[in-house]
Design a protein around this motif. Sequence first.
Motif, short mmCIF file in Angstrom:
data_model
loop_
_atom_site.label_atom_id
_atom_site.label_comp_id
_atom_site.label_asym_id
_atom_site.label_seq_id
_atom_site.Cartn_x
_atom_site.Cartn_y
_atom_site.Cartn_z
N GLU A 79 0.85 -1.26 0.09
CA GLU A 79 0.02 -0.02 -0.04
C GLU A 79 0.88 1.21 0.13
OE1 GLU A 79 -2.00 -1.13 3.61
OE2 GLU A 79 -3.72 -1.39 2.52
N ALA A 80 0.21 2.61 -0.54
CA ALA A 80 1.14 3.56 -0.44
C ALA A 80 0.34 4.61 0.27
CB ALA A 80 1.20 3.96 -1.91
N TYR A 81 0.91 5.42 1.02
CA TYR A 81 0.36 6.47 1.63
C TYR A 81 1.33 7.61 1.73
CZ TYR A 81 2.71 4.66 5.98
OH TYR A 81 3.54 4.32 6.68
N TYR A 95 -5.63 11.22 3.64
CA TYR A 95 -6.41 10.36 2.67
C TYR A 95 -6.49 8.88 3.22
CZ TYR A 95 -8.48 8.96 -1.68
OH TYR A 95 -9.36 8.77 -2.44
N GLY A 96 -5.27 8.43 3.59
CA GLY A 96 -5.33 7.01 3.80
C GLY A 96 -4.35 6.15 2.79
N SER A 104 -6.02 7.42 -6.18
CA SER A 104 -4.84 8.01 -6.16
C SER A 104 -4.95 9.22 -4.96
CB SER A 104 -4.89 9.08 -7.57
OG SER A 104 -6.19 9.79 -7.68
N ILE A 105 -3.92 9.70 -4.75
CA ILE A 105 -3.74 10.65 -3.48
C ILE A 105 -3.08 11.95 -4.23
CG2 ILE A 105 -2.48 11.30 -1.25
CD1 ILE A 105 -2.23 8.60 -0.89
N VAL A 112 1.34 17.64 -6.30
CA VAL A 112 1.62 16.29 -6.34
C VAL A 112 0.56 15.04 -6.26
CG1 VAL A 112 2.65 14.38 -4.77
CG2 VAL A 112 3.66 16.74 -4.86
N VAL A 113 0.76 14.39 -7.46
CA VAL A 113 -0.49 13.12 -7.76
C VAL A 113 0.33 12.09 -7.61
CG1 VAL A 113 -1.96 12.38 -9.33
CG2 VAL A 113 -1.77 15.03 -9.25
N VAL A 114 -0.18 10.95 -6.74
CA VAL A 114 0.20 9.68 -6.66
C VAL A 114 -0.88 8.85 -7.25
CG1 VAL A 114 1.31 7.89 -5.33
CG2 VAL A 114 1.42 10.30 -4.88
N THR A 115 -0.58 8.12 -8.15
CA THR A 115 -1.72 6.95 -8.85
C THR A 115 -1.29 5.57 -8.71
OG1 THR A 115 -2.13 9.07 -10.31
CG2 THR A 115 -3.56 7.11 -10.66
N VAL A 116 -2.30 4.81 -8.66
CA VAL A 116 -1.96 3.28 -8.69
C VAL A 116 -2.24 2.85 -9.97
CG1 VAL A 116 -2.48 1.12 -7.75
CG2 VAL A 116 -2.45 3.24 -6.11
N ARG A 117 -1.44 1.94 -10.46
CA ARG A 117 -1.27 1.51 -11.93
C ARG A 117 -1.71 0.10 -11.83
NH1 ARG A 117 2.30 4.50 -15.18
NH2 ARG A 117 1.35 6.79 -15.29
#
Lengths: 117, 164
Positions: A79-81, A95-96, A104-105, A112-117
């Motif tokens: 998981e990413a946070y 956000y969690g 995405s966070i 900054v945008v962090v998206t799961v692929r």
Amino acid sequence: MQTKENKTRGKRLIYDAILVLSLLLVGLSALLVYKSCASEGVSVSVSVGGEEIAVYPLDVDARHVIGGGTNTLVIKDGEAYMENATCPDKICVNYGKISRTGESIICRPNKVVVTVR
Amino acid sequence: MKTKKLATAAVLTATAMILSYVESLIPAFVAIPGIKVGLANIVTVFALYTIGWRGAICVSLVRVCLSSLLFGNVTGFFYSLSGALLSFLGMVIVKQIRIFSPIGVSTVGGVLHNVGQIFASAFVLETAAVFTYLPVLFVSGTVAGVVIGAAAGLLAKRLENIVK
């Protein structure tokens, strides 16, 4: 008393209700579709100011400092946070954890945008 | 613009700014960028139903500009402006069609406000990831719109003799 004004009001309220219910229906069903289409994430894509600067695998535990120190991303147990951020509202930190595709966070102030692929 | 209308618009703008400030004090409950009640929009809808759309758009635009200047930042201003413009356009059009009450008009405004902000975010952050928040903001925008519309509609009806 059923005055003409009350009658129009009543009719308009019915149209209001139809509108509200349709909007809620659209929103909730879209949410359902998103949730069911998501699958286990493989990696996270990190972008700053619109440009993708890195892609990290979700199966490798790591701590990454992004944007020259403005945000800290942690990847742990698939998981990413966002551990930390310099933004005033800290929405991204609260956000969690994300782990499924499409999640995405987003830290708007720091872009900054962090998206799961 | 008539003096009375001008003075009313000024008072409404000030009220909207206060509501905007008060809302900024409430910590972001839900961790989604853009979720907010939009209290200042009570004034926008109220203005639409009392001083007309010309006065209302002045109130709305001036409020967005001044609020961002005083308690916001440049990108925040861009997001607010996008949301406010799209929302206002929608509300004026829907109000003309005369099919909804203030509640319906405000709901359209609320949803469009969020949609406008999402599009602005997508533009600034150059990512489509923000669109995943659209469904949630649709729902929250609708709920907020209903509440705001009910309040504004009631206020407009009660105060119209004083304000118009």
